[in-house]
Scaffold this motif. Structure first.
Motif, PDB file in Angstrom:
ATOM      1  N   ALA A  86      59.689 114.070  37.926  1.00  0.00           N
ATOM      2  CA  ALA A  86      60.295 115.369  37.584  1.00  0.00           C
ATOM      3  C   ALA A  86      61.376 115.186  36.523  1.00  0.00           C
ATOM      4  CB  ALA A  86      60.882 116.017  38.835  1.00  0.00           C
ATOM      5  N   VAL A  87      62.195 114.163  36.711  1.00  0.00           N
ATOM      6  CA  VAL A  87      63.268 113.904  35.749  1.00  0.00           C
ATOM      7  C   VAL A  87      62.671 113.400  34.434  1.00  0.00           C
ATOM      8  CG1 VAL A  87      65.316 112.516  35.304  1.00  0.00           C
ATOM      9  CG2 VAL A  87      64.979 113.539  37.548  1.00  0.00           C
ATOM     10  N   LEU A 113      73.855 109.449  42.449  1.00  0.00           N
ATOM     11  CA  LEU A 113      74.572 109.946  41.266  1.00  0.00           C
ATOM     12  C   LEU A 113      75.935 110.513  41.646  1.00  0.00           C
ATOM     13  CD1 LEU A 113      71.529 111.543  39.424  1.00  0.00           C
ATOM     14  CD2 LEU A 113      72.848 109.583  38.665  1.00  0.00           C
ATOM     15  N   ALA A 135      73.718 114.055  35.186  1.00  0.00           N
ATOM     16  CA  ALA A 135      73.511 114.895  36.364  1.00  0.00           C
ATOM     17  C   ALA A 135      74.302 116.194  36.247  1.00  0.00           C
ATOM     18  CB  ALA A 135      73.956 114.139  37.622  1.00  0.00           C
ATOM     19  N   VAL A 136      73.751 117.225  36.848  1.00  0.00           N
ATOM     20  CA  VAL A 136      74.384 118.544  36.872  1.00  0.00           C
ATOM     21  C   VAL A 136      74.574 118.919  38.344  1.00  0.00           C
ATOM     22  CG1 VAL A 136      74.047 120.991  36.316  1.00  0.00           C
ATOM     23  CG2 VAL A 136      73.344 119.236  34.671  1.00  0.00           C
ATOM     24  N   HIS A 164      75.308 124.442  39.413  1.00  0.00           N
ATOM     25  CA  HIS A 164      75.262 124.733  37.973  1.00  0.00           C
ATOM     26  C   HIS A 164      73.886 124.434  37.372  1.00  0.00           C
ATOM     27  CE1 HIS A 164      79.513 125.646  37.315  1.00  0.00           C
ATOM     28  NE2 HIS A 164      79.782 124.691  38.183  1.00  0.00           N
ATOM     29  N   CYS A 192      75.060 116.775  43.290  1.00  0.00           N
ATOM     30  CA  CYS A 192      73.918 117.189  42.456  1.00  0.00           C
ATOM     31  C   CYS A 192      72.584 117.107  43.171  1.00  0.00           C
ATOM     32  CB  CYS A 192      73.872 116.346  41.183  1.00  0.00           C
ATOM     33  SG  CYS A 192      73.353 114.625  41.471  1.00  0.00           S
ATOM     34  N   GLU A 224      71.370 114.306  44.377  1.00  0.00           N
ATOM     35  CA  GLU A 224      70.911 112.912  44.255  1.00  0.00           C
ATOM     36  C   GLU A 224      72.103 112.043  44.656  1.00  0.00           C
ATOM     37  OE1 GLU A 224      68.373 110.128  43.865  1.00  0.00           O
ATOM     38  OE2 GLU A 224      67.612 111.974  42.927  1.00  0.00           O
ATOM     39  N   ARG A 271      60.565 116.675  27.482  1.00  0.00           N
ATOM     40  CA  ARG A 271      60.687 117.962  26.776  1.00  0.00           C
ATOM     41  C   ARG A 271      61.474 117.813  25.475  1.00  0.00           C
ATOM     42  NH1 ARG A 271      60.274 122.794  29.791  1.00  0.00           N
ATOM     43  NH2 ARG A 271      61.558 123.717  28.197  1.00  0.00           N
ATOM     44  N   TYR A 272      62.354 116.795  25.445  1.00  0.00           N
ATOM     45  CA  TYR A 272      63.233 116.622  24.284  1.00  0.00           C
ATOM     46  C   TYR A 272      62.798 115.461  23.382  1.00  0.00           C
ATOM     47  CZ  TYR A 272      65.964 119.869  26.978  1.00  0.00           C
ATOM     48  OH  TYR A 272      66.352 120.976  27.693  1.00  0.00           O
ATOM     49  N   TYR A 330      63.223 114.842  30.314  1.00  0.00           N
ATOM     50  CA  TYR A 330      63.521 114.142  29.054  1.00  0.00           C
ATOM     51  C   TYR A 330      62.375 114.247  28.054  1.00  0.00           C
ATOM     52  CZ  TYR A 330      67.735 112.316  31.147  1.00  0.00           C
ATOM     53  OH  TYR A 330      68.981 112.223  31.718  1.00  0.00           O
ATOM     54  N   ARG A 368      70.835 126.347  34.339  1.00  0.00           N
ATOM     55  CA  ARG A 368      71.517 127.296  33.431  1.00  0.00           C
ATOM     56  C   ARG A 368      71.773 126.690  32.055  1.00  0.00           C
ATOM     57  NH1 ARG A 368      76.084 128.729  37.840  1.00  0.00           N
ATOM     58  NH2 ARG A 368      74.731 129.767  39.353  1.00  0.00           N
ATOM     59  N   GLY A 399      72.255 120.918  31.648  1.00  0.00           N
ATOM     60  CA  GLY A 399      71.616 119.615  31.417  1.00  0.00           C
ATOM     61  C   GLY A 399      71.308 119.436  29.941  1.00  0.00           C
ATOM     62  N   GLU A 400      70.801 120.476  29.332  1.00  0.00           N
ATOM     63  CA  GLU A 400      70.489 120.424  27.893  1.00  0.00           C
ATOM     64  C   GLU A 400      71.766 120.242  27.062  1.00  0.00           C
ATOM     65  OE1 GLU A 400      67.295 122.955  26.336  1.00  0.00           O
ATOM     66  OE2 GLU A 400      68.797 123.734  24.945  1.00  0.00           O
TER      67      GLU A 400
HETATM   68  C1  LIG Z   1      67.585 117.087  35.833  1.00  0.00           C
HETATM   69  C2  LIG Z   1      68.882 117.873  35.561  1.00  0.00           C
HETATM   70  C3  LIG Z   1      69.834 116.970  34.812  1.00  0.00           C
HETATM   71  C4  LIG Z   1      68.556 119.107  34.695  1.00  0.00           C
HETATM   72  O1  LIG Z   1      69.757 119.832  34.441  1.00  0.00           O
HETATM   73  P1  LIG Z   1      69.780 121.441  34.433  1.00  0.00           P
HETATM   74  O2  LIG Z   1      71.112 121.895  34.008  1.00  0.00           O
HETATM   75  O3  LIG Z   1      69.284 121.930  35.736  1.00  0.00           O
HETATM   76  O4  LIG Z   1      68.669 121.717  33.305  1.00  0.00           O
HETATM   77  P2  LIG Z   1      68.734 122.859  32.181  1.00  0.00           P
HETATM   78  O5  LIG Z   1      69.030 124.164  32.828  1.00  0.00           O
HETATM   79  O6  LIG Z   1      69.608 122.424  31.066  1.00  0.00           O
HETATM   80  O7  LIG Z   1      67.233 122.843  31.699  1.00  0.00           O
HETATM   81  C5  LIG Z   1      66.893 122.627  30.343  1.00  0.00           C
HETATM   82  C6  LIG Z   1      65.393 122.772  30.219  1.00  0.00           C
HETATM   83  O8  LIG Z   1      64.745 121.731  30.976  1.00  0.00           O
HETATM   84  C7  LIG Z   1      63.907 122.281  31.963  1.00  0.00           C
HETATM   85  N1  LIG Z   1      64.019 121.433  33.157  1.00  0.00           N
HETATM   86  C8  LIG Z   1      65.067 121.340  33.994  1.00  0.00           C
HETATM   87  N2  LIG Z   1      64.816 120.417  34.946  1.00  0.00           N
HETATM   88  C9  LIG Z   1      63.577 119.940  34.678  1.00  0.00           C
HETATM   89  C10 LIG Z   1      62.743 118.976  35.291  1.00  0.00           C
HETATM   90  N3  LIG Z   1      63.121 118.305  36.364  1.00  0.00           N
HETATM   91  N4  LIG Z   1      61.513 118.751  34.748  1.00  0.00           N
HETATM   92  C11 LIG Z   1      61.102 119.418  33.649  1.00  0.00           C
HETATM   93  N5  LIG Z   1      61.852 120.332  33.010  1.00  0.00           N
HETATM   94  C12 LIG Z   1      63.070 120.571  33.528  1.00  0.00           C
HETATM   95  C13 LIG Z   1      64.404 123.699  32.197  1.00  0.00           C
HETATM   96  O9  LIG Z   1      63.383 124.557  32.647  1.00  0.00           O
HETATM   97  C14 LIG Z   1      64.900 124.081  30.817  1.00  0.00           C
HETATM   98  O10 LIG Z   1      63.824 124.494  29.991  1.00  0.00           O
HETATM   99  P3  LIG Z   1      63.822 125.957  29.312  1.00  0.00           P
HETATM  100  O11 LIG Z   1      65.029 125.994  28.411  1.00  0.00           O
HETATM  101  O12 LIG Z   1      62.527 125.995  28.566  1.00  0.00           O
HETATM  102  O13 LIG Z   1      63.897 126.909  30.450  1.00  0.00           O
HETATM  103  C15 LIG Z   1      69.525 118.399  36.864  1.00  0.00           C
HETATM  104  O14 LIG Z   1      68.619 119.214  37.527  1.00  0.00           O
HETATM  105  C16 LIG Z   1      70.014 117.322  37.802  1.00  0.00           C
HETATM  106  O15 LIG Z   1      71.108 116.832  37.637  1.00  0.00           O
HETATM  107  N6  LIG Z   1      69.230 116.988  38.836  1.00  0.00           N
HETATM  108  C17 LIG Z   1      69.630 116.064  39.891  1.00  0.00           C
HETATM  109  C18 LIG Z   1      70.101 114.742  39.411  1.00  0.00           C
HETATM  110  C19 LIG Z   1      69.059 113.985  38.653  1.00  0.00           C
HETATM  111  O16 LIG Z   1      67.981 113.736  39.165  1.00  0.00           O
HETATM  112  N7  LIG Z   1      69.451 113.562  37.405  1.00  0.00           N
HETATM  113  C20 LIG Z   1      68.659 112.762  36.505  1.00  0.00           C
HETATM  114  C21 LIG Z   1      68.961 111.306  36.674  1.00  0.00           C
HETATM  115  S1  LIG Z   1      67.970 110.258  35.611  1.00  0.00           S
END
Ligand SMILES: CC(C)(COP(=O)(O)OP(=O)(O)OC[C@H]1O[C@@H](n2cnc3c(N)ncnc32)[C@H](O)[C@@H]1OP(=O)(O)O)[C@@H](O)C(=O)NCCC(=O)NCCS
Length: 180
Positions: free
Chosen positions: A138-139, A28, A96-97, A101, A23, A25, A145-146, A143, A104, A107-108
């Motif tokens: 960034a992470v 993770l 994590a995604v 993937h 992913c 990271e 957002r939700y 969250y 798309r 993550g949501e």
């Molecule tokens: C962070 C993570 C979980 C997001 O998953 P994802 O599948 O890429 O996110 P989604 O496509 O579901 O995005 C959902 C919404 O969040 C937004 N978003 C995604 N990553 C974001 C971020 N880092 N910051 C702010 N918004 C974010 C998207 O734009 C989307 O919004 P929209 O529907 O208005 O376009 C993923 O990128 C990841 O696993 N990253 C690396 C590992 C990591 O750091 N995990 C978190 C550990 S605490």
């Protein structure tokens, strides 16, 4: 390969390819490879995976555990409604995604699935809030957002009161409610 529109999300099992997950990271990825199964066996965390293009491909995962926090951890407005003894919570320890993937909506989907399971569990075992520890800004933004907000004295520890999702029944309901 794109994740399915409504992904299958199920408990981590032996047939899932933990080594193929990446992913961006390393901590993770390593957790899934080296600790996730043990944590499940020891009942330290429950691990759920979203399937990718096959029944063994892991497109994403999250973990859930039980925890507690103190009312004084909360902003005063929320704290005053709660008792002085420990407040039960669910911890979304990791989410994590996989890189191919990301972006798309998976993550949501994972987040709403986790919240849905917490709501279901809270009917049998009281859970006041969901907590998540984030590693970077960034992470944190993901969250927030939700509806997650930081504990005042712990800016990288976020919480979401379950009462904000009181009406949510299905994962789709949760998704509609948390989407801001
Ligand atoms: C962070 C993570 C979980 C997001 O998953 P994802 O599948 O890429 O996110 P989604 O496509 O579901 O995005 C959902 C919404 O969040 C937004 N978003 C995604 N990553 C974001 C971020 N880092 N910051 C702010 N918004 C974010 C998207 O734009 C989307 O919004 P929209 O529907 O208005 O376009 C993923 O990128 C990841 O696993 N990253 C690396 C590992 C990591 O750091 N995990 C978190 C550990 S605490």
């Amino acid at each position: 390969m794109a994740a399915p529109q409504t992904p299958v999300i199920e408990p981590l099992g032996r047939h899932h390819d933990r080594n193929g997950f990446s992913c961006g990271e390393p901590a993770l990825d390593e957790y899934l490879r080296q600790r996730a199964s043990q944590d499940t066996k020891r009942r330290v965390a429950q691990v759920f995976v979203a399937l990718g293009s096959s029944e063994s491909e892991i497109a994403g995962y999250y973990t859930l555990s039980a925890a507690a926090f103190r009312r004084d951890d909360l902003p005063p407005k929320l704290a005053k409604r709660l008792p002085h003894y420990p407040i039960p919570a669910a911890v979304l320890g990791r989410l994590a995604v996989s890189s191919n993937h990301q972006g798309r909506g998976l993550g949501e989907h994972l987040l709403t699935d986790a919240l849905h399971r917490v709501i279901a569990a809270s009917n049998a075992l009281a859970i006041n809030a969901v907590i998540v520890d984030v590693k970077n800004e960034a992470v944190k933004a993901f969250y927030q957002r939700y509806g997650f907000q930081p504990f005042p004295k712990q800016p990288m520890r976020l919480f979401l009161p379950l009462s904000t999702l009181a009406e949510a029944g299905t994962p789709q309901d949760v998704r509609i409610q948390i989407k801001q």
